[in-house]
Design a protein around this motif. Structure first.
Motif, PDB file in Angstrom:
ATOM      1  N   ARG A 296      -3.856 145.768 -24.991  1.00 16.67           N
ATOM      2  CA  ARG A 296      -5.044 145.977 -25.837  1.00 16.67           C
ATOM      3  C   ARG A 296      -6.194 145.053 -25.415  1.00 16.67           C
ATOM      4  NH1 ARG A 296      -6.149 147.648 -31.249  1.00 16.67           N
ATOM      5  NH2 ARG A 296      -8.426 147.845 -31.328  1.00 16.67           N
ATOM      6  N   MET A 297      -5.849 143.856 -24.993  1.00 17.16           N
ATOM      7  CA  MET A 297      -6.911 142.891 -24.642  1.00 17.16           C
ATOM      8  C   MET A 297      -7.651 143.301 -23.372  1.00 17.16           C
ATOM      9  SD  MET A 297      -7.191 140.844 -27.107  1.00 17.16           S
ATOM     10  CE  MET A 297      -6.786 142.252 -28.125  1.00 17.16           C
TER      11      MET A 297
ATOM     12  N   HIS B 234      -7.011 150.192 -35.207  1.00 15.62           N
ATOM     13  CA  HIS B 234      -7.533 151.234 -34.316  1.00 15.62           C
ATOM     14  C   HIS B 234      -8.636 152.033 -34.975  1.00 15.62           C
ATOM     15  CE1 HIS B 234      -3.321 150.371 -33.011  1.00 15.62           C
ATOM     16  NE2 HIS B 234      -3.980 150.164 -31.877  1.00 15.62           N
TER      17      HIS B 234
ATOM     18  N   ARG C   9     -10.316 133.811 -28.492  1.00 13.18           N
ATOM     19  CA  ARG C   9      -9.195 134.433 -29.218  1.00 13.18           C
ATOM     20  C   ARG C   9      -8.482 135.494 -28.382  1.00 13.18           C
ATOM     21  NH1 ARG C   9      -7.147 138.542 -32.416  1.00 13.18           N
ATOM     22  NH2 ARG C   9      -8.425 139.851 -31.072  1.00 13.18           N
TER      23      ARG C   9
ATOM     24  N   ILE D 113       6.221 137.594 -31.777  1.00 11.76           N
ATOM     25  CA  ILE D 113       5.684 138.889 -32.209  1.00 11.76           C
ATOM     26  C   ILE D 113       6.827 139.882 -32.422  1.00 11.76           C
ATOM     27  CG2 ILE D 113       4.353 140.875 -31.324  1.00 11.76           C
ATOM     28  CD1 ILE D 113       2.495 138.684 -32.018  1.00 11.76           C
TER      29      ILE D 113
ATOM     30  N   SER E  15      -1.888 144.380 -38.639  1.00  4.85           N
ATOM     31  CA  SER E  15      -2.027 143.898 -37.266  1.00  4.85           C
ATOM     32  C   SER E  15      -2.930 142.661 -37.165  1.00  4.85           C
ATOM     33  CB  SER E  15      -2.642 145.014 -36.414  1.00  4.85           C
ATOM     34  OG  SER E  15      -3.118 144.490 -35.196  1.00  4.85           O
ATOM     35  N   ALA E  16      -2.591 141.811 -36.235  1.00  5.67           N
ATOM     36  CA  ALA E  16      -3.389 140.603 -36.002  1.00  5.67           C
ATOM     37  C   ALA E  16      -4.756 140.915 -35.401  1.00  5.67           C
ATOM     38  CB  ALA E  16      -2.626 139.648 -35.094  1.00  5.67           C
ATOM     39  N   ARG E  17      -5.015 142.177 -35.162  1.00  8.05           N
ATOM     40  CA  ARG E  17      -6.376 142.567 -34.748  1.00  8.05           C
ATOM     41  C   ARG E  17      -7.397 142.090 -35.785  1.00  8.05           C
ATOM     42  NH1 ARG E  17      -9.431 143.003 -30.913  1.00  8.05           N
ATOM     43  NH2 ARG E  17     -11.222 144.324 -31.214  1.00  8.05           N
TER      44      ARG E  17
ATOM     45  N   ASP F 197     -11.074 150.636 -28.604  1.00 10.75           N
ATOM     46  CA  ASP F 197      -9.909 151.531 -28.632  1.00 10.75           C
ATOM     47  C   ASP F 197     -10.090 152.686 -29.629  1.00 10.75           C
ATOM     48  OD1 ASP F 197      -7.498 152.201 -27.504  1.00 10.75           O
ATOM     49  OD2 ASP F 197      -6.285 151.008 -28.880  1.00 10.75           O
TER      50      ASP F 197
ATOM     51  N   ARG G 255       2.953 149.310 -27.523  1.00 11.66           N
ATOM     52  CA  ARG G 255       2.687 148.214 -26.573  1.00 11.66           C
ATOM     53  C   ARG G 255       2.636 146.952 -27.415  1.00 11.66           C
ATOM     54  NH1 ARG G 255      -3.401 150.255 -25.935  1.00 11.66           N
ATOM     55  NH2 ARG G 255      -4.015 149.694 -28.025  1.00 11.66           N
TER      56      ARG G 255
ATOM     57  N   HIS H 256       7.898 143.070 -38.864  1.00  8.65           N
ATOM     58  CA  HIS H 256       6.512 143.498 -39.116  1.00  8.65           C
ATOM     59  C   HIS H 256       6.393 143.910 -40.587  1.00  8.65           C
ATOM     60  CE1 HIS H 256       2.534 144.776 -37.867  1.00  8.65           C
ATOM     61  NE2 HIS H 256       2.806 144.381 -36.629  1.00  8.65           N
TER      62      HIS H 256
ATOM     63  N   ARG I 226      -0.768 138.029 -23.354  1.00  5.35           N
ATOM     64  CA  ARG I 226      -1.427 139.020 -24.212  1.00  5.35           C
ATOM     65  C   ARG I 226      -1.126 140.426 -23.685  1.00  5.35           C
ATOM     66  NH1 ARG I 226      -5.365 137.764 -28.174  1.00  5.35           N
ATOM     67  NH2 ARG I 226      -3.998 139.288 -29.073  1.00  5.35           N
TER      68      ARG I 226
ATOM     69  N   ASP J  13       1.924 142.324 -27.422  1.00  3.35           N
ATOM     70  CA  ASP J  13       1.769 141.027 -26.771  1.00  3.35           C
ATOM     71  C   ASP J  13       3.159 140.424 -26.602  1.00  3.35           C
ATOM     72  OD1 ASP J  13      -1.276 140.688 -27.096  1.00  3.35           O
ATOM     73  OD2 ASP J  13      -0.621 141.112 -29.121  1.00  3.35           O
TER      74      ASP J  13
HETATM   75  C1  EPS Z   1      -4.350 142.482 -31.470  1.00  5.26           C
HETATM   76  C2  EPS Z   1      -4.457 143.813 -31.257  1.00  5.26           C
HETATM   77  C3  EPS Z   1      -3.267 144.668 -31.334  1.00  5.26           C
HETATM   78  C4  EPS Z   1      -2.053 143.887 -30.862  1.00  5.26           C
HETATM   79  C5  EPS Z   1      -1.848 142.621 -31.645  1.00  5.26           C
HETATM   80  C6  EPS Z   1      -3.074 141.821 -31.821  1.00  5.26           C
HETATM   81  O1  EPS Z   1      -3.515 145.770 -30.533  1.00  5.26           O
HETATM   82  P1  EPS Z   1      -2.573 147.052 -30.365  1.00  5.26           P
HETATM   83  O2  EPS Z   1      -1.715 147.168 -31.589  1.00  5.26           O
HETATM   84  O3  EPS Z   1      -3.545 148.180 -30.220  1.00  5.26           O
HETATM   85  O4  EPS Z   1      -1.795 146.810 -29.109  1.00  5.26           O
HETATM   86  O5  EPS Z   1      -2.215 143.540 -29.508  1.00  5.26           O
HETATM   87  O6  EPS Z   1      -1.354 142.957 -32.897  1.00  5.26           O
HETATM   88  C7  EPS Z   1      -0.183 142.437 -33.284  1.00  5.26           C
HETATM   89  C8  EPS Z   1       0.297 141.326 -32.844  1.00  5.26           C
HETATM   90  C9  EPS Z   1       0.541 143.197 -34.260  1.00  5.26           C
HETATM   91  O7  EPS Z   1       1.635 142.756 -34.645  1.00  5.26           O
HETATM   92  O8  EPS Z   1       0.088 144.248 -34.671  1.00  5.26           O
HETATM   93  C10 EPS Z   1      -5.511 141.577 -31.372  1.00  5.26           C
HETATM   94  O9  EPS Z   1      -6.676 142.014 -31.239  1.00  5.26           O
HETATM   95  O10 EPS Z   1      -5.283 140.367 -31.453  1.00  5.26           O
END
Ligand code: EPS
Length: 390
Positions: free
Chosen positions: A49-50, A11, A40, A315, A133-135, A81, A339, A111, A46, A341
């Motif tokens: 966030r997406m 973030h 991706r 996840i 995070s997988a971000r 975001d 929130r 996690h 999903r 996925d």
């Molecule tokens: C992700 C963005 C994150 C998660 C996800 C992958 O966004 P946020 O935490 O704001 O919802 O959707 O991250 C994870 C799986 C995780 O475990 O943190 C992305 O851009 O792929």
């Protein structure tokens, strides 16, 4: 040596990638990079966030007039975001940030929250999850898109598909043409080559949605056109299969990797597992009876498709959270949830492509070197001549 690094919090302002060691003269298309970033972000399951992000690469160094110039390539991908987090995650602490922070004190099982908080001595897992995070894989996919552009100059392509979501599994091999068709789709469901199986996969994701759960699966990455001779048997860290495995397992939520038919092979007799060797006199080349080895023998590519599978656990952020303990009070609590996925297997496949493309590009440059693309091509063509006259 080709190498890359990424920086950035989930973030924070942006994600950053630098890629060093590419020859000059590789054509780079920003549209191609953005297409990979888009891929991706896709897939049924999903999270919210997406809907906020539409990832877009800003190349700020190393590419001029649509070509690499030999200097490090630097790529920035901005987090939309961030606008919602400027007060919670400021770079400079103005002294009044305390009540605007969003602490995470109830670590999520699975996690990095607890292990990271213990290691870095935080009573709040926020800084840990921001980086775990997988971000972060957005930056890796941008790097992978550049690696793919390089490999494409040598007619090497890397694609993926989803072979399992939960317990629903594709029961056959996918054809290369099917992977090409998948990669061109404008709407992605679960990235499977078989529509009927994909529908069953969707049912599993719907079940997870209904019950506040998450679901994992298996993706397969295939590299086509890889010459024999990348990687080496001579040392543990030069073996290409080991390097690919490391890259794949480094993807968030990937807990296992398989090269070729590893699992099946472990349950079979040797005579059923090895890929027999034949010779085509007309084309003056060696051929193989099958490709169960996944294109790598002795840590060296053998000229067959490189086939790698990544096994993704579900996840760890659950809408119906699991038991945890508050980091401050040590009282039993349910784990944190903002929130999440529900299923990310198709996205993980795209990330797997990026990782395989990077490792192959690295091994390719180790073997053929070159400071400019024409020089690398000259070296590669010399090697092809050597193979022809072997
Ligand atoms: C992700 C963005 C994150 C998660 C996800 C992958 O966004 P946020 O935490 O704001 O919802 O959707 O991250 C994870 C799986 C995780 O475990 O943190 C992305 O851009 O792929």
């Amino acid at each position: 040596m080709l190498r890359y690094e990424t920086a950035g919090e989930s973030h924070g302002e942006c994600l950053v990638a630098t890629l060093t060691g590419l020859p000059a003269g590789i054509p780079i298309s920003i549209d191609d990079l953005n297409r990979e970033l888009w891929r991706r972000q896709q897939g049924y399951g999903r999270g919210g966030r997406m809907k906020i992000e539409s990832d877009c690469a800003e190349v700020v160094a190393g590419v001029r007039h649509s070509h690499t110039i030999g200097s490090p390539v630097a790529i920035v991908i901005r987090n939309k975001d961030w606008a919602n987090w400027t007060e919670a995650l400021p770079v400079e602490d103005a002294g009044d940030a305390g009540d605007k922070q969003k602490p995470v004190t109830r670590p999520r099982p699975g996690h990095a929250d607890l292990a990271g908080a213990l290691k870095y001595n935080f009573k709040d897992a926020r800084y840990i999850l921001e980086r775990a995070s997988a971000r972060e894989t957005t930056a890796r996919v941008a790097v992978g898109a550049v690696a793919k552009a390089f490999l494409r100059e040598f007619e090497i392509e890397v694609l993926s598909h989803v072979i399992a979501v939960g317990s629903v599994r594709l029961g056959r091999e996918a054809r290369w043409e099917e992977l090409v068709a998948l990669s061109r789709k404008e709407e992605v469901l679960l990235g499977a080559v078989d529509a009927e199986i994909e529908r069953k996969m969707k049912d599993v994701v719907d079940q997870a949605y209904r019950t506040g759960d998450t679901v994992g699966g298996v993706f397969e990455v295939v590299a086509r056109g890889v010459p024999p001779g990348l990687g080496s048997h001579i040392a543990w860290d030069t073996r290409l299969d080991g390097r690919i495995a490391q890259a794949m397992v480094s993807i968030q939520a990937v807990k296992g990797v398989e090269i070729g038919h590893a699992e099946e092979g472990a349950a079979s007799f040797g005579s059923a597992v090895q890929d027999t060797i034949h010779y085509d006199r007309e084309r003056r080349r060696f051929t193989r009876g099958a490709n169960r080895a996944g294109g790598i023998e002795g840590g060296i590519t053998n000229g067959e498709d490189v086939v790698v599978r990544g096994f993704l656990k579900p996840i760890s952020t659950l809408r119906r959270p699991l038991e945890s303990v508050d980091l401050v009070t040590r009282e039993p609590m349910l784990a944190a949830y903002e929130r999440s996925d529900v299923c990310v297997v198709p996205a993980a496949g795209v990330i797997g492509e990026a990782m395989l493309a990077f490792v192959l590009a690295q091994a390719f440059l180790e073997k053929f070197g070159g400071d400019s693309l024409p020089e690398t091509k000259r070296n590669f063509e010399g090697y092809l001549e050597q193979l022809k006259s072997y």
